[in-house]
Design an enzyme around this catalytic site. Structure first.
Site, PDB file in Angstrom:
ATOM      1  CB  SER A 202     -23.376   4.061 -13.609  1.00  0.00           C
ATOM      2  OG  SER A 202     -22.911   3.614 -15.163  1.00  0.00           O
TER       3      SER A 202
ATOM      4  CE  LYS B 208     -20.311   0.930 -15.083  1.00  0.00           C
ATOM      5  NZ  LYS B 208     -20.857   1.852 -15.996  1.00  0.00           N
TER       6      LYS B 208
ATOM      7  CB  SER C 149     -22.243   5.706 -17.399  1.00  0.00           C
ATOM      8  OG  SER C 149     -23.484   5.733 -16.591  1.00  0.00           O
TER       9      SER C 149
END
Lengths: 492, 96
Positions: free
Chosen positions: A157, A78, A181
């Protein structure tokens, strides 16, 4: 070559040991999957050259018999984790050209164990969002289209992290979880996602959103792979003052443990309205699987859980407003020139941040401002104490808590973009866990009538990831979920 | 409590974010909705409850020894600055 994309980490490692294929062949396959999957928009930066170079070293290690636990395994990261010399953007214009001069501790742990960086993954801007639609680099598409053939969101997210794994690009990914997330996108994409106990993984080198809630964790295809990644990323780190020195167990071993005699709690508050019927059906199915495996289901109560979400939307923005004060046009690449320094700050921040980030900075600034601190911020921290106490009492009776990860399956792109509050409500089941710092994971159980994955959430007591891994492993065996979305993104 | 455009402008000032008129308008209604929803916390009696600022066990937080064991990254740190000179960050003139 399709077999590459369906292999788990465990299977890949044993094939590499058997010399069924080389690390270089494996990496070439994943690089071409990444290139063929660009329509998913999961990656912001592809690091193919780095991956190819490291693959050569990994192959040498295998031939010398000196392979490390994750030798040659391609992993997407990420874009919230600092990677030395590799652009790290937090999916924000503010950090569009930021190249960290250092490596985050958790990613360093992966590279030390032989894993290979495949690329940096898209996410909601500064990890603020539940659909991956707030990214400066555009929305990520869920590999699973719904039965009307419409695009759905991958959740957020960590949307890119979930999409890449579900699409078979890379064998696993890292995400961060501040209010769900990792777990919500895992649930939306049919993958396994785990948020460790607060303090299990170092936060050093992770771009900070809400420091008392942020944790790193893996997204994988299987529960065992999830444990393998945990074994690598968890460590005590003197560079993070809230990094725990507690002993780190062998998480993989936990995936083989029986759950016979385990007490699993189901909060009666979860029967609240708003959960889709298909999900309710699977909650019941899951209960049966657990009972068949010898666990005992116990009804518990978390009386203050309904206040977790509003509580979170005070604490997380408050911490964010403080953490994001550092983006002022002086230190981090993006600056809008102006006559005086105040205008420079204001214009830089105005143009560098997207709408959702501005919204949260504003909420945070307001709840911390003079005259409102007690009514909002302090009040929220007291409510947080009550929620933590609810969990404490529950864990005096049970070994783990079971329920849905999300109230619905993946919604269509654009569906909730206009109403921030409606978007926030998506995290109703995941947020309480972060407030209490507990470990929790989402495990896929099946598809709903719209052909979209459903995930169940398991919550463990503090520093007891093992029990939820054992239960997840048992659910996985019963559910036999097939992570095989129709590969519409490949043009042939 | 109603969030009006004047309050939004004040918060924006504190946040060091400049807003366009339409942003002020949108944020007024967004923040009003969100804060009204947050208001539900006031129904909870929190009298006598000790606030918890972190779930981390404070007893586990150890002081490190006070010694220099890292540093010397001036060039690295400055490398991401939009403007720098001689190893310093450059900003618009602050003092006349």
């Amino acid at each position: 070559m399709k077999e590459f994309s369906t292999l788990s980490i465990k299977e890949t490692i044993s094939s590499l040991k058997n010399k069924d294929f080389s690390v270089s062949e494996l990496i070439d396959f994943h690089i071409s999957s990444m290139e063929n999957g660009r329509e998913l928009n999961a990656f912001i930066t592809e690091t193919s050259d780095i991956a190819r170079k490291k693959a050569i070293v990994c192959d040498q290690n295998y031939s010398k018999g000196e392979e490390k636990p994750l030798e040659g395994i391609p992993i997407g990261i990420k874009d919230m984790f600092c990677t030395k010399g590799v652009k790290t953007t937090a999916s924000s214009k503010m950090l569009e050209n930021f190249i960290p001069p250092y490596e985050s501790t958790v990613t360093q742990n992966l590279w030390d164990d032989g894993a290979i960086l495949l690329g940096k993954l898209n996410n909601d801007e500064f990890a603020m969002g539940s659909s991956n639609e707030t990214s400066f680099f555009g929305e990520v598409k869920n590999p699973w289209k719904n039965s009307m053939d419409n695009f759905t969101v991958p959740g957020g997210s960590s949307g890119g992290s979930a999409t890449s794994v579900a699409a078979g690009i890379g064998l696993a990914s890292l995400g961060t979880d501040t209010g769900g997330s990792i777990r919500q996108p895992a649930s939306f994409t049919g993958t396994v996602g785990l948020k460790p106990t607060y303090g299990r993984c170092s936060r050093w080198g992770i771009i900070a959103f809400a420091s008392s809630l942020d944790q790193a964790g893996p997204i994988t295809k299987t529960v065992r792979d999830c444990a393998l990644l945990l074994n690598s990323i968890c460590s005590y780190d003197p560079k993070d003052s809230t990094s725990s020195q507690k002993k780190i167990p062998d998480f993989e071993k936990a995936t083989d443990e029986s759950i016979k005699g385990m007490k699993i709690g189901i909060p009666k508050e979860y029967e609240a309205d708003g959960i889709s019927e298909d999900i309710i059906e699977y909650i019941e199915k899951g209960k049966e699987w657990l009972v068949e495996s010898g666990a005992e289901i116990i009804e518990i109560s978390l009386p203050h859980i309904k206040y977790a979400l509003p509580c979170y939307y005070i604490i997380a923005p408050a911490e964010a407003s403080s953490n994001l004060a550092r983006y002022d046009g002086v230190k981090f690449t993006h600056r809008v020139d102006a006559e005086n320094i105040i205008d420079m700050y204001e214009e830089t921040r105005s143009q560098g941040f997207g709408d959702e980030v501005k919204r949260r900075i504003m909420i945070g600034t307001y709840v911390l401002s003079s005259g409102y601190y007690d009514a909002y911020y302090l009040k929220a921290q007291k409510v947080r104490a009550m929620i933590s106490q609810d969990f404490k009492e529950a864990f005096s009776k049970v070994d783990a808590i079971y329920g849905p990860s999300t109230p619905s399956t993946a919604f269509e792109l654009g569906d909730k973009k206009k109403d921030p509050l409606e978007m926030y409500l998506n995290d109703v089941f995941t947020v309480p866990v972060n407030l209490a710092g507990l470990p929790a994971m989402s495990v896929p159980v099946g598809l709903d009538k719209k052909n979209l994955p459903i995930g169940m959430q398991l919550i463990g007591n503090s520093f007891n990831e093992e029990s939820i891994l054992s239960i997840a492993s048992c659910i996985e065996k019963s559910a036999k979920f097939d992570l095989n979305p129709n590969r519409w993104w490949i043009n042939e | 409590m109603a969030i009006d455009s004047k309050l939004v402008e004040r918060i924006a000032k504190l946040s060091r974010i400049s807003l366009t008129e339409s942003e002020v308008k949108n944020l007024s209604s967004d923040l009003d909705n969100i804060l009204n929803w947050i208001e539900q916390l006031s129904e909870l009696d929190t009298e006598g409850i000790n606030p918890v600022f972190s779930s981390f066990d404070e007893e586990e937080i150890k002081y490190r020894s006070d010694e220099i064991n890292d540093g010397g990254y001036r060039e690295d740190i400055i490398s991401n600055a939009p403007l720098s000179e001689d190893g310093f960050f450059l900003v618009p003139k602050v003092v006349d």
